[in-house]
Write a protein that holds these residues in place. Structure first.
Motif, PDB file in Angstrom:
ATOM      1  N   ASP A 169       0.830  -1.177  -0.078  1.00  0.00           N
ATOM      2  CA  ASP A 169       0.092   0.108  -0.020  1.00  0.00           C
ATOM      3  C   ASP A 169       0.980   1.119  -0.087  1.00  0.00           C
ATOM      4  OD1 ASP A 169      -2.328  -1.534  -0.039  1.00  0.00           O
ATOM      5  OD2 ASP A 169      -2.345  -1.571   2.114  1.00  0.00           O
ATOM      6  N   ASP A 170       0.506   2.150  -0.819  1.00  0.00           N
ATOM      7  CA  ASP A 170       1.269   3.551  -0.803  1.00  0.00           C
ATOM      8  C   ASP A 170       2.767   3.472  -1.219  1.00  0.00           C
ATOM      9  OD1 ASP A 170      -0.909   5.163   0.375  1.00  0.00           O
ATOM     10  OD2 ASP A 170      -0.446   4.045   2.296  1.00  0.00           O
ATOM     11  N   GLY A 171       2.855   2.137  -2.216  1.00  0.00           N
ATOM     12  CA  GLY A 171       4.045   1.764  -2.780  1.00  0.00           C
ATOM     13  C   GLY A 171       5.201   2.619  -2.597  1.00  0.00           C
ATOM     14  N   SER A 172       5.291   3.782  -3.688  1.00  0.00           N
ATOM     15  CA  SER A 172       6.490   4.469  -3.607  1.00  0.00           C
ATOM     16  C   SER A 172       6.874   5.034  -2.297  1.00  0.00           C
ATOM     17  CB  SER A 172       6.479   5.667  -4.660  1.00  0.00           C
ATOM     18  OG  SER A 172       6.131   4.917  -5.719  1.00  0.00           O
ATOM     19  N   ASP A 173       5.757   5.618  -1.686  1.00  0.00           N
ATOM     20  CA  ASP A 173       5.677   6.443  -0.336  1.00  0.00           C
ATOM     21  C   ASP A 173       6.260   5.252   0.886  1.00  0.00           C
ATOM     22  OD1 ASP A 173       5.000   8.660  -1.550  1.00  0.00           O
ATOM     23  OD2 ASP A 173       2.853   8.543  -1.068  1.00  0.00           O
ATOM     24  N   TYR A 174       5.484   4.305   0.759  1.00  0.00           N
ATOM     25  CA  TYR A 174       6.184   3.140   1.598  1.00  0.00           C
ATOM     26  C   TYR A 174       7.632   2.857   1.730  1.00  0.00           C
ATOM     27  CZ  TYR A 174       6.791  -1.581   3.686  1.00  0.00           C
ATOM     28  OH  TYR A 174       7.241  -2.538   4.336  1.00  0.00           O
ATOM     29  N   VAL A 175       8.298   2.735   0.530  1.00  0.00           N
ATOM     30  CA  VAL A 175       9.721   2.411   0.427  1.00  0.00           C
ATOM     31  C   VAL A 175      10.408   3.557   0.992  1.00  0.00           C
ATOM     32  CG1 VAL A 175      11.502   2.102  -1.425  1.00  0.00           C
ATOM     33  CG2 VAL A 175       9.168   0.833  -1.685  1.00  0.00           C
ATOM     34  N   TYR A 176       9.956   4.787   0.474  1.00  0.00           N
ATOM     35  CA  TYR A 176      10.754   6.094   0.853  1.00  0.00           C
ATOM     36  C   TYR A 176      10.847   6.078   2.471  1.00  0.00           C
ATOM     37  CZ  TYR A 176      11.166  11.122   2.118  1.00  0.00           C
ATOM     38  OH  TYR A 176      11.448  12.072   2.795  1.00  0.00           O
ATOM     39  N   SER A 177       9.354   5.929   3.070  1.00  0.00           N
ATOM     40  CA  SER A 177       9.025   6.067   4.666  1.00  0.00           C
ATOM     41  C   SER A 177      10.176   4.913   5.257  1.00  0.00           C
ATOM     42  CB  SER A 177       7.831   5.989   4.845  1.00  0.00           C
ATOM     43  OG  SER A 177       7.104   7.074   4.228  1.00  0.00           O
ATOM     44  N   LEU A 178       9.929   3.871   4.703  1.00  0.00           N
ATOM     45  CA  LEU A 178      10.699   2.629   5.360  1.00  0.00           C
ATOM     46  C   LEU A 178      12.371   2.696   5.522  1.00  0.00           C
ATOM     47  CD1 LEU A 178      10.055  -0.270   6.560  1.00  0.00           C
ATOM     48  CD2 LEU A 178      10.856  -1.051   4.394  1.00  0.00           C
ATOM     49  N   LEU A 179      12.814   3.445   4.344  1.00  0.00           N
ATOM     50  CA  LEU A 179      14.353   3.671   4.297  1.00  0.00           C
ATOM     51  C   LEU A 179      14.626   4.790   5.187  1.00  0.00           C
ATOM     52  CD1 LEU A 179      14.817   3.160   0.466  1.00  0.00           C
ATOM     53  CD2 LEU A 179      15.519   1.586   2.370  1.00  0.00           C
ATOM     54  N   THR A 180      13.799   5.819   5.315  1.00  0.00           N
ATOM     55  CA  THR A 180      14.107   6.947   6.351  1.00  0.00           C
ATOM     56  C   THR A 180      13.399   6.551   7.759  1.00  0.00           C
ATOM     57  OG1 THR A 180      12.102   8.228   5.484  1.00  0.00           O
ATOM     58  CG2 THR A 180      14.401   8.356   4.237  1.00  0.00           C
ATOM     59  N   GLY A 181      12.946   5.801   8.024  1.00  0.00           N
ATOM     60  CA  GLY A 181      12.217   5.391   9.217  1.00  0.00           C
ATOM     61  C   GLY A 181      12.856   4.804  10.521  1.00  0.00           C
ATOM     62  N   TYR A 182      13.951   4.524  10.271  1.00  0.00           N
ATOM     63  CA  TYR A 182      14.677   3.920  11.322  1.00  0.00           C
ATOM     64  C   TYR A 182      15.134   4.684  12.273  1.00  0.00           C
ATOM     65  CZ  TYR A 182      15.635  -0.098   8.252  1.00  0.00           C
ATOM     66  OH  TYR A 182      15.553  -1.252   7.373  1.00  0.00           O
ATOM     67  N   GLY A 183      15.126   4.222  13.639  1.00  0.00           N
ATOM     68  CA  GLY A 183      15.719   5.265  14.607  1.00  0.00           C
ATOM     69  C   GLY A 183      15.438   4.469  16.297  1.00  0.00           C
ATOM     70  N   ALA A 214      14.110  -7.511  10.140  1.00  0.00           N
ATOM     71  CA  ALA A 214      15.324  -7.739   9.990  1.00  0.00           C
ATOM     72  C   ALA A 214      16.576  -7.035   9.422  1.00  0.00           C
ATOM     73  CB  ALA A 214      15.500  -9.160   9.617  1.00  0.00           C
ATOM     74  N   MET A 215      15.877  -6.254   8.422  1.00  0.00           N
ATOM     75  CA  MET A 215      16.751  -5.334   7.631  1.00  0.00           C
ATOM     76  C   MET A 215      17.533  -4.223   8.400  1.00  0.00           C
ATOM     77  SD  MET A 215      16.189  -3.672   3.864  1.00  0.00           S
ATOM     78  CE  MET A 215      15.131  -2.290   4.478  1.00  0.00           C
ATOM     79  N   ALA A 216      18.709  -4.189   8.530  1.00  0.00           N
ATOM     80  CA  ALA A 216      19.471  -3.069   9.012  1.00  0.00           C
ATOM     81  C   ALA A 216      19.379  -1.992   8.291  1.00  0.00           C
ATOM     82  CB  ALA A 216      20.911  -3.340   9.266  1.00  0.00           C
ATOM     83  N   PRO A 217      19.469  -0.726   8.859  1.00  0.00           N
ATOM     84  CA  PRO A 217      19.276   0.622   7.807  1.00  0.00           C
ATOM     85  C   PRO A 217      20.307   0.600   6.831  1.00  0.00           C
ATOM     86  CG  PRO A 217      19.601   1.169  10.308  1.00  0.00           C
ATOM     87  CD  PRO A 217      19.781  -0.206  10.334  1.00  0.00           C
ATOM     88  N   PRO A 218      19.792   0.442   5.316  1.00  0.00           N
ATOM     89  CA  PRO A 218      20.700   0.194   4.366  1.00  0.00           C
ATOM     90  C   PRO A 218      21.344   1.524   4.202  1.00  0.00           C
ATOM     91  CG  PRO A 218      18.390   0.116   3.724  1.00  0.00           C
ATOM     92  CD  PRO A 218      18.265   0.220   5.215  1.00  0.00           C
ATOM     93  N   LEU A 219      20.720   2.905   4.217  1.00  0.00           N
ATOM     94  CA  LEU A 219      21.349   4.031   3.908  1.00  0.00           C
ATOM     95  C   LEU A 219      21.967   4.610   5.064  1.00  0.00           C
ATOM     96  CD1 LEU A 219      18.522   5.275   1.705  1.00  0.00           C
ATOM     97  CD2 LEU A 219      20.496   4.053   0.794  1.00  0.00           C
ATOM     98  N   THR A 220      23.081   4.747   5.402  1.00  0.00           N
ATOM     99  CA  THR A 220      23.638   5.186   6.634  1.00  0.00           C
ATOM    100  C   THR A 220      24.152   6.549   6.787  1.00  0.00           C
ATOM    101  OG1 THR A 220      25.820   4.230   5.718  1.00  0.00           O
ATOM    102  CG2 THR A 220      24.159   2.671   7.143  1.00  0.00           C
ATOM    103  N   GLY A 221      24.436   7.141   5.626  1.00  0.00           N
ATOM    104  CA  GLY A 221      24.760   8.532   5.783  1.00  0.00           C
ATOM    105  C   GLY A 221      25.172   9.217   4.524  1.00  0.00           C
ATOM    106  N   THR A 222      25.592  10.395   4.808  1.00  0.00           N
ATOM    107  CA  THR A 222      25.605  11.435   3.264  1.00  0.00           C
ATOM    108  C   THR A 222      26.856  10.704   2.757  1.00  0.00           C
ATOM    109  OG1 THR A 222      24.746  13.306   4.561  1.00  0.00           O
ATOM    110  CG2 THR A 222      25.906  13.676   2.709  1.00  0.00           C
ATOM    111  N   ASP A 223      26.657  11.034   1.261  1.00  0.00           N
ATOM    112  CA  ASP A 223      27.905  10.524   0.477  1.00  0.00           C
ATOM    113  C   ASP A 223      28.200   9.027   0.494  1.00  0.00           C
ATOM    114  OD1 ASP A 223      27.871  13.241  -0.451  1.00  0.00           O
ATOM    115  OD2 ASP A 223      29.415  13.661   1.193  1.00  0.00           O
ATOM    116  N   GLN A 224      27.181   8.046   0.941  1.00  0.00           N
ATOM    117  CA  GLN A 224      27.346   6.720   0.930  1.00  0.00           C
ATOM    118  C   GLN A 224      27.489   6.303  -0.476  1.00  0.00           C
ATOM    119  OE1 GLN A 224      24.078   4.869   2.578  1.00  0.00           O
ATOM    120  NE2 GLN A 224      24.932   2.547   2.374  1.00  0.00           N
ATOM    121  N   VAL A 225      26.938   7.119  -1.407  1.00  0.00           N
ATOM    122  CA  VAL A 225      26.843   6.859  -2.970  1.00  0.00           C
ATOM    123  C   VAL A 225      27.464   8.318  -3.577  1.00  0.00           C
ATOM    124  CG1 VAL A 225      25.669   6.668  -4.689  1.00  0.00           C
ATOM    125  CG2 VAL A 225      25.099   5.055  -2.939  1.00  0.00           C
TER     126      VAL A 225
END
Length: 288
Positions: A169-183, A214-225
Motif C-alpha cells: 500500500d502507498d508503494g513508492s511512499d512506503y519504500v521512501y518512508s521505510l528507508l528513512t524511518g529507522y531510529g 530484520a533489515m538493518a538501515p541500508p542508507l547510513t549517511g551522506t555521500d554513501q553513494v
C-alpha cells in the motif's frame, strides 16, 4: 399428517435449505457487528505507534505523473551500490535500462560488469558454471534459493524488489518512508508496552507493520553513494531516488498509461461537447 409433511418438505427442500443458509448468514453478521460494538478496542504497540507512509514527492505521482530520468539513474545507482547486495530485481532485463536514458554501449558495460553472473552449464563437463551477463538477460538472482538467503540474512529472506511498489500500500511512499524511518524506540512506547522492546537482531522502524524488521538501515549517511550528476547523496535524497527507480521497475509503462488516459479524457470531453451540440441542433425546433 406425516405424509403431508414429507410431501411439503420434498417439494420445498430448496426453500428450506436456502432459509437455513440465510438464517446462518444473518446470525453471523449480527454476531460480528455486535462484537465490533461491544468488544474493547485492541491496544498494542503496533496499533498505536505504526505510522502511515510519508509523501515522497516523486514526479511520477498523480494522474499525470512522469519519470525524471536523472532521478531514475540515481536510483539505479543506489540500488546497484547498496540494495543489490541482498535484493534481486529478477523481472527487469539489463536492456530495459535504456528507458532510463542509458545508451546501448552503457547497458552492455553495466551487464558485463555486474557483480553476479548468469548461471550456466559447462558444455564439456556438464558441471554448473557461470557466464557474463548479456543485455538481453534479466538481472541475476542474488541468492540461489531461500536457504542461502536465510543463511546470509539472520534467517530472513530479502524480498525481490521488482514489484515492491505495487505489492505494498502507498508503494513508492512506503519504500521512501521505510528507508528513512529507522531510529530508537520512543520512551513512550516502552513505558506503555514494556514487553515490546525490539528483540536482538531486529531494527525498530515505525513504518513497518510490526515495528521491527530484520533489515538493518541500508542508507547510513551522506555521500554513501557518489552520484555521477553531482547531486548530494543525503539519506533522504537516496531514499527518494531508489523509490523512484523501484516505481519504474514495477510499472515501466506508467508514462504511456498516463498519456493514454489523458488522451481518452480529452476525447470523451470533445465527444460529449459534439453530442450535446448535435442534440441541441436536432431538437431546437421541437416544442414542448
Amino acid at each position: 399428517m406425516l405424509s403431508f409433511a414429507s410431501r411439503f418438505l420434498g417439494r420445498n427442500l430448496n426453500l428450506v435449505v436456502g432459509a437455513g443458509f440465510l438464517f446462518a448468514l444473518l446470525l453471523g453478521i449480527f454476531s460480528t457487528v455486535s462484537g465490533m460494538i461491544h468488544d474493547e478496542p485492541v491496544h498494542s504497540a503496533e496499533h498505536e505507534f505504526h505510522l502511515k507512509p510519508r509523501d515522497a514527492g516523486l514526479q511520477s505521482a498523480g494522474l499525470f505523473g512522469t519519470f525524471d530520468k536523472q532521478q531514475l539513474q540515481r536510483g539505479f545507482q543506489v540500488y546497484k551500490e547498496v540494495c543489490s547486495a541482498c535484493h534481486s530485481i529478477r523481472l527487469v532485463s539489463f536492456r530495459d535500462l535504456e528507458q532510463l536514458g542509458y545508451d546501448e554501449g552503457q547497458v552492455k558495460t553495466i551487464a558485463t560488469d555486474w557483480q553476479i553472473e548468469q548461471p550456466s552449464v559447462n558444455p564439456e563437463t556438464g558441471e554448473p558454471a557461470t557466464r557474463k551477463n548479456l543485455p538481453s538477460d534479466r538481472f541475476p538472482l542474488v541468492f540461489a534459493n531461500d536457504v542461502a538467503a536465510r543463511a546470509a540474512n539472520n534467517n530472513a529472506v530479502p524480498p525481490d524488489l521488482s514489484l515492491m511498489t505495487k505489492a505494498r500500500d502507498d508503494g513508492s511512499d512506503y519504500v521512501y518512508s521505510l528507508l528513512t524511518g529507522y531510529g530508537p524506540q520512543p520512551a513512550e512506547l516502552l513505558k506503555k508496552f514494556p514487553d515490546a522492546k525490539t528483540p536482538a537482531g531486529l531494527h525498530f522502524n515505525r513504518y513497518f507493520a510490526t515495528l521491527n524488521l530484520a533489515m538493518a538501515p541500508p542508507l547510513t549517511g551522506t555521500d554513501q553513494v557518489q552520484y555521477q550528476d553531482g547531486t548530494r547523496a543525503t539519506v533522504d535524497q537516496m531514499a527518494k531516488d531508489v523509490s523512484a527507480f523501484l516505481t519504474w521497475t514495477a510499472e515501466p509503462n506508467l508514462e504511456t498509461r498516463h498519456a493514454a488516459g489523458a488522451a481518452v479524457v480529452i476525447f470523451l470531453l470533445i465527444f460529449t461537447a459534439l453530442a450535446f451540440g448535435a442534440y441541441r441542433n436536432i431538437w431546437r425546433d421541437m416544442k414542448h
